[in-house]
Design a protein around this motif. Sequence first.
Motif, short mmCIF file in Angstrom:
data_model
loop_
_atom_site.label_atom_id
_atom_site.label_comp_id
_atom_site.label_asym_id
_atom_site.label_seq_id
_atom_site.Cartn_x
_atom_site.Cartn_y
_atom_site.Cartn_z
N LEU A 338 109.62 37.87 30.81
CA LEU A 338 108.38 37.51 31.50
C LEU A 338 108.69 36.98 32.90
O LEU A 338 109.51 36.09 33.08
CB LEU A 338 107.61 36.44 30.72
N ARG A 339 108.01 37.54 33.89
CA ARG A 339 108.21 37.10 35.27
C ARG A 339 107.07 36.21 35.78
O ARG A 339 107.22 35.53 36.79
CB ARG A 339 108.33 38.34 36.19
N GLY A 340 105.92 36.26 35.10
CA GLY A 340 104.79 35.47 35.55
C GLY A 340 103.75 35.29 34.46
O GLY A 340 103.91 35.76 33.33
N ASP A 341 102.68 34.61 34.83
CA ASP A 341 101.59 34.31 33.91
C ASP A 341 100.29 34.56 34.68
O ASP A 341 100.10 34.04 35.78
CB ASP A 341 101.68 32.85 33.48
N CYS A 497 92.53 49.53 33.64
CA CYS A 497 92.64 48.08 33.63
C CYS A 497 93.51 47.65 32.45
O CYS A 497 94.09 48.48 31.75
CB CYS A 497 91.27 47.41 33.59
N PHE A 498 93.59 46.36 32.20
CA PHE A 498 94.55 45.82 31.25
C PHE A 498 93.87 44.91 30.22
O PHE A 498 92.74 44.45 30.43
CB PHE A 498 95.63 45.04 32.00
N LEU A 499 94.58 44.64 29.14
CA LEU A 499 94.12 43.73 28.12
C LEU A 499 95.11 42.58 28.00
O LEU A 499 96.27 42.69 28.41
CB LEU A 499 93.98 44.43 26.77
N GLU A 500 94.66 41.50 27.41
CA GLU A 500 95.48 40.29 27.30
C GLU A 500 95.91 40.02 25.87
O GLU A 500 95.17 40.28 24.92
CB GLU A 500 94.68 39.09 27.81
N ILE A 501 97.12 39.51 25.72
CA ILE A 501 97.51 38.79 24.51
C ILE A 501 97.51 37.33 24.90
O ILE A 501 98.38 36.86 25.64
CB ILE A 501 98.89 39.22 23.99
N ASN A 502 96.51 36.60 24.45
CA ASN A 502 96.34 35.21 24.80
C ASN A 502 97.22 34.37 23.88
O ASN A 502 97.11 34.43 22.67
CB ASN A 502 94.87 34.81 24.67
N ALA A 503 98.12 33.58 24.49
CA ALA A 503 99.13 32.85 23.72
C ALA A 503 98.67 31.50 23.22
O ALA A 503 99.44 30.81 22.54
CB ALA A 503 100.39 32.68 24.56
N VAL A 527 100.81 39.14 28.58
CA VAL A 527 101.00 38.00 27.68
C VAL A 527 100.82 36.74 28.51
O VAL A 527 101.66 36.40 29.34
CB VAL A 527 102.41 38.03 27.04
N ASN A 528 99.70 36.07 28.31
CA ASN A 528 99.31 34.94 29.15
C ASN A 528 99.19 33.66 28.35
O ASN A 528 98.81 33.68 27.17
CB ASN A 528 97.96 35.21 29.82
N SER A 529 99.46 32.54 29.01
CA SER A 529 99.40 31.25 28.32
C SER A 529 97.99 30.69 28.22
O SER A 529 97.71 29.88 27.34
CB SER A 529 100.27 30.23 29.05
N ASP A 530 97.09 31.10 29.14
CA ASP A 530 95.77 30.45 29.24
C ASP A 530 95.97 28.95 29.38
O ASP A 530 95.26 28.13 28.78
CB ASP A 530 94.92 30.79 28.01
N LYS A 555 108.52 47.30 29.13
CA LYS A 555 107.71 48.19 29.95
C LYS A 555 106.23 48.16 29.57
O LYS A 555 105.37 48.57 30.36
CB LYS A 555 108.23 49.63 29.84
N ASP A 556 105.92 47.67 28.38
CA ASP A 556 104.52 47.65 27.90
C ASP A 556 103.77 46.39 28.34
O ASP A 556 102.56 46.30 28.13
CB ASP A 556 104.48 47.72 26.37
N VAL A 557 104.48 45.44 28.91
CA VAL A 557 103.89 44.14 29.25
C VAL A 557 103.74 44.03 30.76
O VAL A 557 104.72 44.12 31.51
CB VAL A 557 104.74 42.99 28.70
N LEU A 558 102.51 43.85 31.20
CA LEU A 558 102.19 43.83 32.63
C LEU A 558 103.00 42.80 33.39
O LEU A 558 103.56 43.09 34.46
CB LEU A 558 100.69 43.56 32.80
N ASN A 559 103.08 41.58 32.86
CA ASN A 559 103.71 40.50 33.62
C ASN A 559 105.21 40.38 33.40
O ASN A 559 105.80 39.32 33.62
CB ASN A 559 103.00 39.17 33.37
N THR A 560 105.85 41.49 33.00
CA THR A 560 107.30 41.57 33.11
C THR A 560 107.70 42.17 34.46
O THR A 560 108.89 42.21 34.78
CB THR A 560 107.90 42.44 31.99
#
Length: 576
Positions: A338-341, A497-503, A527-530, A555-560
């Motif tokens: 993960l590079r960001g949130d 557009c994209f979808l979220e996995i809210n952590a 994959v976001n922390s919210d 590769k499947d995760v936007l914020n990598t």
Amino acid sequence: MPVLNPDIARAFDEIADLLEIEDANPFRVRAYRTAARLVLGLSSDLKTMVEAGEDLTELPGIGEDLAKKIIEIVTTGHCSFLEKLEKQTPPALTELLKVPGLGPKRVKALWHELDVETVDQLTRAAREGRIRSVPGFGEKTEARILEALQAQIAAVPRFPIAVAAPYAAALVRYLQNVPGVRRVVVAGSFRRGRDTVGDLDILATVAADSPIMERFTAYEDVAEVFSQGTTRATVILRNKLQVDLRAVDESAYGAALHYFTGSKSHNIAIRRMGQDMGLKVNEYGLFRGKERIAGDTEESVYAAVGLPYIEPELRENRGEIQAARAGHLPKLVAMGDLRGDLHAHSKASDGHHSMRDMAAAARAAGLEYLAITEHSRHLTIAHGLDPVRLRRQMDEIDALNTELDGITLLKGIEVDILEDGSLDLPDSILSDLELVVAAVHYRFDLPRGKQTARILKAMDSPHFTILAHPSGRLIGSREPMDVDMPRIIRHARERGCFLEINAQPERLDLVDIHARTAKEEGVLLAVNSDAHSIHDFDNLRFGLQQAQRGWLEMKDVLNTRTLKELRPLLAATMSR
């Protein structure tokens, strides 16, 4: 008695429940709810902080009054204020709040009108047709309540993984200090990263003379010893969580860990593969006749049946064995990827820290960028931003980015999806942001067709980047919305557009099967922390487990992506 963070969170939630029933000041109720959420997501152990004399008021949302209550709970195991409320209001009423469709006002009405205090009394009243006579209920509501009660009775109690985690960690630490214990590991659905667990399965390798079973059943948090033998014991903790401990030989450790990790259907498939090869597979090892040929490690178990190692998160018999045979197992995304949130709040809305503090915490968590996404104006309880306040914050982010080192803040918003599918803020302000996170925060009860159409229309907005917590569920308290999720996923692919996995531990949304569907459709997931506080970035680990269970790779995760790689992807969703 050991007091863990979930114990304190539970006490604060119970206080909030009882205050709501008493029609207390909503802001006071919210303070306890917020504190419970903070405590549950806190990575630091509050008991340790109290013993070290740390100032608890430095925690977000914890003032002197709440700090005193935490200290009281940690040092005595009790909360005098909660006990006072319980004397004023029947404590069993809080159980009624867990019944879908019953809020504090309705619980209070049932209490006063029908003298209903317990779930059993509520069930009886519903079956006898007495609830419909209470003002504000009616026959349909009565039927829904009875249906919810019946479903609740049939359901096996499960604990959110974030609630079970500190109990598991505390038990592992305790057992590792028992003489003769070599290693201790938690298996079962907990190890597979399921969002909820029914119990904890703990394995330990020990010396023959280790007193591990006696020490386990004497653990301070044990409320009941269900069974105890020389190699196995089962206990119930004070919070009703069942824990099974098994002592296994070192030579069978891998086989036992594989067996007790599960899932059952995965294990059956592996056992059948072994049988086809003339092998017997069980928790003691893999045998050809009487000869044990494998079982000291999990890798040896899989190798004996001709497979590479399969990660625990994949072991649900959903194609992982076929993928392993074909050499197509995914290389699962990891925390270090993960590079960001892309979803976080500051105290400008309902967060607890400044943007500068949130940026520093994100950088300390190893992130390179953080999107500030306050709530929009429709969510008044969260002090949502209108266009004027949002514009002001955008200028503040620009100024802050000139000072920050090692992390970049992105300008965003968590905008409400209104009932008609429109977004809560005009395009004139949304178009100037770097990303728009959109979410449903009310009218979760719309019929499937209307709810799906509502979200699809929102996604067609010219400025729509990420659908946040797509199902709207809250584990244990709110069911997912009735939506056509595969259709939403396909629309995200078509829309780009994209979808979220809210952590957030109470959300973990998308669920694993829909995350995998998104992967198969080529839709990137964030994959976001919210995060609402500087401590919430620790929750990313739970979101990562959901991603792993959905077979997601880096590769499947936007914020990598690096910020340089990310920005064109965000910009493409904001220029339609």
